[in-house]
Design a protein around this motif. Structure first.
Motif, PDB file in Angstrom:
ATOM      1  N   ARG A 632       7.558  54.720  -2.958  1.00 21.30           N
ATOM      2  CA  ARG A 632       8.758  54.712  -2.122  1.00 21.30           C
ATOM      3  C   ARG A 632       8.448  55.234  -0.716  1.00 21.30           C
ATOM      4  N   GLU A 633       7.643  56.277  -0.650  1.00 24.71           N
ATOM      5  CA  GLU A 633       7.267  56.847   0.655  1.00 24.71           C
ATOM      6  C   GLU A 633       6.525  55.816   1.496  1.00 24.71           C
ATOM      7  N   GLU A 636       9.021  53.210   2.886  1.00 21.83           N
ATOM      8  CA  GLU A 636       9.800  53.765   3.992  1.00 21.83           C
ATOM      9  C   GLU A 636       8.940  53.866   5.257  1.00 21.83           C
ATOM     10  N   GLN A 639       8.734  50.503   6.784  1.00 18.89           N
ATOM     11  CA  GLN A 639       9.993  50.122   7.404  1.00 18.89           C
ATOM     12  C   GLN A 639      10.129  50.722   8.799  1.00 18.89           C
ATOM     13  N   LYS A 640       9.649  51.958   8.957  1.00 15.48           N
ATOM     14  CA  LYS A 640       9.687  52.587  10.280  1.00 15.48           C
ATOM     15  C   LYS A 640       8.869  51.773  11.280  1.00 15.48           C
TER      16      LYS A 640
END
Length: 913
Positions: A632-633, A636, A639-640
């Motif tokens: 998950r990290e 994310e 996505q940044k």
């Protein structure tokens, strides 16, 4: 030069109780000398090295009486007769009477230290003989000296102590009363140590830390050798020390077991006096023995050099260090790589230029020497653990020119804080100090400290010096401590089968400490694991990094080299932690890698995969990410990068959902492309608007450079710069000429100038400034740098928390780049009395996310409280501002993520909106 038979002379030294050496006046060279004995006296004998048994009671006392009475004094002498062996006999007269007597012969008899020579019955006694016999009878009656009935004979050891080392240890550092018996040359003496009233030891003493020119004359079987100034140095010492009372401080032994030490006489330290007069030079091989350190000797030598006196008459001062590239010689830098045990690669903090720097006057242990190999590896690790990624101060001491296959070497003193790294390395016994030639000034600026550090390490048998200690013990038949040996690390990733042997233990261990030794790409690392002495290849799970260009002919994939460069900058040779999750088919371990920066409460641990993904230098590998505990990290982080359109995502066209244009377009007065030329604090920038005038500026700069290259040196003669006026200035950074305004004249008489076309400032000497002449004036082309401020934001000043970080972020993102700006009118200038453009910046005209928003999202800026208050009022009234919506949303995300200024929570919770 002949010696007269009478007159005034100086007593050079006293040989025995009845014989002295007289010295005349120097005339164009060393003065003449004469051995002179007293007539009509019988004095007790003193022993010698050849005939020690001839020492008689009161022989030494008689000699001491004369020594203290006569040495260095002016007396009158008269030769009464000369024997067939050319020995002169007579009497001495001192200028000031003692107990009413000036005749030295009579004084000796009165003190009971000599007898009158018996009268020869064949001739009548002289009046002097009769007087001497009468004085002898008086001394006999008084029972003094020879007539006291006691026999005092000293014990003298003429040969060196049988165990010189033990003798040194017994007396080292203790001031010993002594008499200088002979001056062989300016720095070598024969000395009588007065260990007690009756126990004396003769030794040969060399002065520590200095060497006078060689004086060797009339030595049987050896040719004479008189080096320049040797006679002068010997005379200098003789006139001050010979037969004088001194204090000796023993400090060491030479390889020939000659004692080494310091001589203190009433006027001070003879070594310092010799060196200050240019009659001796400081030498490295005994400088570490000098009590109190070498500083005074070095200072005395430097003064002698500056005066160009005697040995230094042809001295030429060392020229300032200058490399072929003309690089700085003193600067701050970041250590980016440890190349060998004495060479590092650094990046200049100011210029960002990279250089190789070697430790001055240091020789590391040899990697190819089986005995030294372990310590060579330890030395390199010592440098790595203390320097990699750290800021240090570099001072170039000398440059070793290129020779044969060896490149030019910049040799320097490197300091980390207050620590001299070379000294720390040598103190640990992990390097040797180079022995330079005595005429070689190219050495470390703290060379003496390095020698002292090596002396201590050698005495303690530390590090590589343990080899010498072990060899000496073995030679003496003593117990030998086993020396550490280097064990080559096992390649655990040699094959899948080899990796399998270590997989289970590594997986069970959780996070394991290691050191990054090599990086192939943003996702592939070579790691040394000290706890198991193995090396592994670690592949980061959950991402796929583009291939970097490595081997000749190999083409890099887009952003592959950038990803590798980021990994090298952050991780190469750094301490890391990793955890193993699975294996690949060729011996690699798949897992996660972590880098911890800072310490204590400021410590921060980063997942390296997330770091690479956030910069857009890799993509998430969906299947692998599902297997990773940090999947998950990773998503994310990717996505940044997508949202900011960084790296790989700047190449994509349809990666994000389309966002409608903001409806508050009425607030935008103009949209323009700009070049950001300078970044200050508080979100203040200087920009150049891309238009026809920028093209004119480029031509003007070229014309200005041509004009200055042809201008005569006298073009600025008589020009006096004044504060506030326009000028042209030569930048110290790139040596180019630019239009500028003089903002102030500094106290040190340098000029603080503002470059009107670029917005940066610089302090320059007067010589770098010329008057501004047509056609380069602002009437021909107005200044192109315009001040701009990031709209809606509150950014910290550079001296405040997060001020530098905000500027660094903007520097990385927009410095020197073309950006698109939505100009929202003007606001008050942050640096002057005028106005500045109020801007929202975007990477491109079609970008949906502003750079203002990126800054807020990174926790490096906040939305201004006044703007927020107005935003809520306008929103209650039904107005919309999508730029502000995005900024406030980014601020909320930054708060929740506890990033940078929000790391300790929401510091605005108590603010009233």
């Amino acid at each position: 030069m002949s010696f007269p038979s009478s007159g005034k002379v100086i007593v050079k030294n006293v040989i025995s109780g009845d014989t002295v050496v007289l010295r005349g006046r120097p005339v164009q060279g060393p003065p003449p000398e004469k051995i002179f004995s007293f007539a009509n006296l019988v004095v007790p004998r003193i022993g010698s090295q050849r005939e020690p048994e001839k020492e008689e009671p009161f022989g030494f006392e008689a000699r001491e009486y004369l020594r203290r009475l006569l040495v260095g004094k002016e007396v009158n002498f008269k030769v009464e007769y000369t024997t067939n062996s050319q020995r002169d006999f007579g009497h001495l007269i001192i200028p000031v009477a003692i107990n009413g007597e000036t005749n030295v012969s009579r004084l000796l008899i009165k003190e009971g230290l000599a007898k009158a020579k018996p009268v020869d019955g064949r001739r009548a006694p002289t009046d002097e003989q009769i007087e001497l016999l009468a004085l002898e009878e008086t001394a006999r009656t008084a029972q003094i000296g020879l007539w006291s009935g006691t026999e005092v004979t000293r014990s003298v050891e003429y040969n060196p102590p049988e165990d010189a080392r033990r003798f040194l240890e017994q007396y080292k550092g203790k001031p010993i009363d002594a008499i200088i018996e002979q001056v062989r040359d300016g720095s070598t003496f024969r000395v009588c140590l007065l260990l007690s009233d009756t126990q004396h030891q003769l030794i040969t003493l060399q002065l520590s830390g200095v060497k006078a020119p060689i004086y060797r004359k009339d030595v049987p079987g050896v040719p004479d050798l008189l080096e320049p100034y040797s006679e002068e140095a010997r005379y200098f010492v003789e006139s001050r020390l010979l037969n004088r009372d001194v204090k000796i401080q023993l400090e060491g032994l030479s390889s020939q077991n000659t004692f080494i030490g310091t001589v203190q006489f009433p006027m001070g330290n003879i070594s310092e006096a010799l060196v200050a007069e240019g009659l001796a030079k400081v030498v490295d091989w005994t400088i570490t023995m000098v009590t109190g350190g070498p500083q005074k000797l070095r200072a005395a030598e430097q003064k002698a050099k500056e005066r160009k006196v005697r040995l230094w008459k042809d001295y030429v001062a060392k020229t300032p260090v200058k490399s072929t590239a003309g690089s700085e010689t003193s600067f701050d830098a970041i250590v980016t790589r440890i190349l060998t045990a004495d060479t590092v690669q650094v990046e200049n903090v100011a210029t960002h230029a990279e250089r190789k720097i070697s430790l001055a006057s240091v020789r590391p242990p040899k990697l190819k020497d089986a005995k030294e190999q372990y310590f060579a590896v330890e030395a390199k690790e010592f440098l790595r653990s203390r320097l990699i990624g750290k800021q240090v101060h570099i001072n170039i001491d000398y440059i070793k020119p290129a020779e044969g296959e060896f490149d030019e070497r910049h040799c320097a003193t490197i300091r980390s804080g207050n620590t001299n790294i070379a000294e720390a390395l040598i103190t640990k016994g992990l390097a040797f100090v180079m022995r330079h030639r005595k005429d070689d000034d190219n050495r470390a600026s703290a060379y003496d400290q390095l020698l002292l550090a090596e002396e201590k390490a050698l005495a303690a048998g530390k590090g590589v010096h343990a080899i010498k200690v072990a060899e000496e013990r073995a030679a003496n038949g003593g117990p030998v401590k086993e020396l550490p040996t280097y064990r080559e690390p096992i390649n655990a990733s040699e094959s899948a089968a080899k990796a399998k042997q270590f997989f289970a233990s590594l997986q069970r261990a959780g996070r394991v400490a290691g050191v990054v030794e090599n990086i192939a790409s943003g996702s592939r690392y070579r790691i040394f694991v000290p706890s198991q002495n193995i090396k592994i290849t670690l592949v980061l799970g959950g991402l796929r990094a583009p291939r970097a260009g490595g081997r000749p002919g190999e083409t890099a994939e887009p952003f592959g080299n950038e990803g590798l460069e980021l990994a090298m900058k952050k991780l190469f040779q750094r301490d890391v932690q990793f955890q193993v999750e699975s294996q690949d088919k060729v011996g690699g371990f798949i897992g996660s890698l972590f880098l911890t920066t800072g310490s204590g409460a400021q410590a921060k641990t980063e997942n390296v995969a997330s770091l690479i993904l956030e910069q857009g230098f890799a993509r998430v590998h969906e299947y692998s990410a599902q297997q990773s505990p940090f999947g998950r990290e990773l998503i994310e982080a990717e996505q940044k990068a997508k949202d900011a359109r960084r790296g790989l995502w700047s190449l994509e066209k349809n990666w994000a959902q389309e966002v409608p244009e903001e409806t508050a377009a009425a607030t935008v007065t103009e949209s323009r492309d700009l070049v950001v030329s300078e970044i200050l604090g508080r979100g203040t920038l200087y920009v150049q608007v891309l238009n026809n005038e920028i093209q004119r500026l480029e031509k003007l700069m070229n014309d200005l450079a041509t004009y200055q290259s042809r201008a005569p040196a006298s073009a600025s003669a008589g020009y006096t710069p004044k504060s506030g006026e326009l000028c042209i200035a030569k930048s110290a950074a790139d040596q180019g000429w630019y239009r500028a305004r003089i903002r102030r004249i500094n106290p040190d008489r340098s000029l603080h100038v503002f470059y009107i076309d670029y917005g940066n400032t610089e302090d320059l000497p007067f010589s770098n400034v010329r008057p501004l002449v047509a056609p380069f004036g602002i009437q021909d082309l107005k200044p192109q740098a315009q001040e701009a401020r990031l709209a809606y934001l509150r950014v910290a000043e550079l001296g405040e928390d997060w001020g530098h970080e905000a500027r660094d972020f903007l520097t990385e993102v927009v410095q020197g780049r073309t950006v698109h700006a939505k100009i929202l009118g003007n606001v008050a200038s942050a640096v002057g009395s005028g106005t500045a453009l109020n801007v929202v910046l975007y990477e491109r005209s079609d970008s949906k996310i502003s750079i203002n928003e990126d800054l807020v999202y990174e926790g490096l800026a906040t939305v201004s409280k006044d703007i927020v208050k107005k935003y809520h009022r306008d929103r209650a009234a039904g107005s919309k501002n999508e730029v502000l919506d995005s900024l406030l949303d980014a601020q909320d995300k930054a708060k929740r993520s506890r990033v940078n200024m929000w790391r300790y929570g929401d510091f605005t919770e108590d603010d009233e909106l």
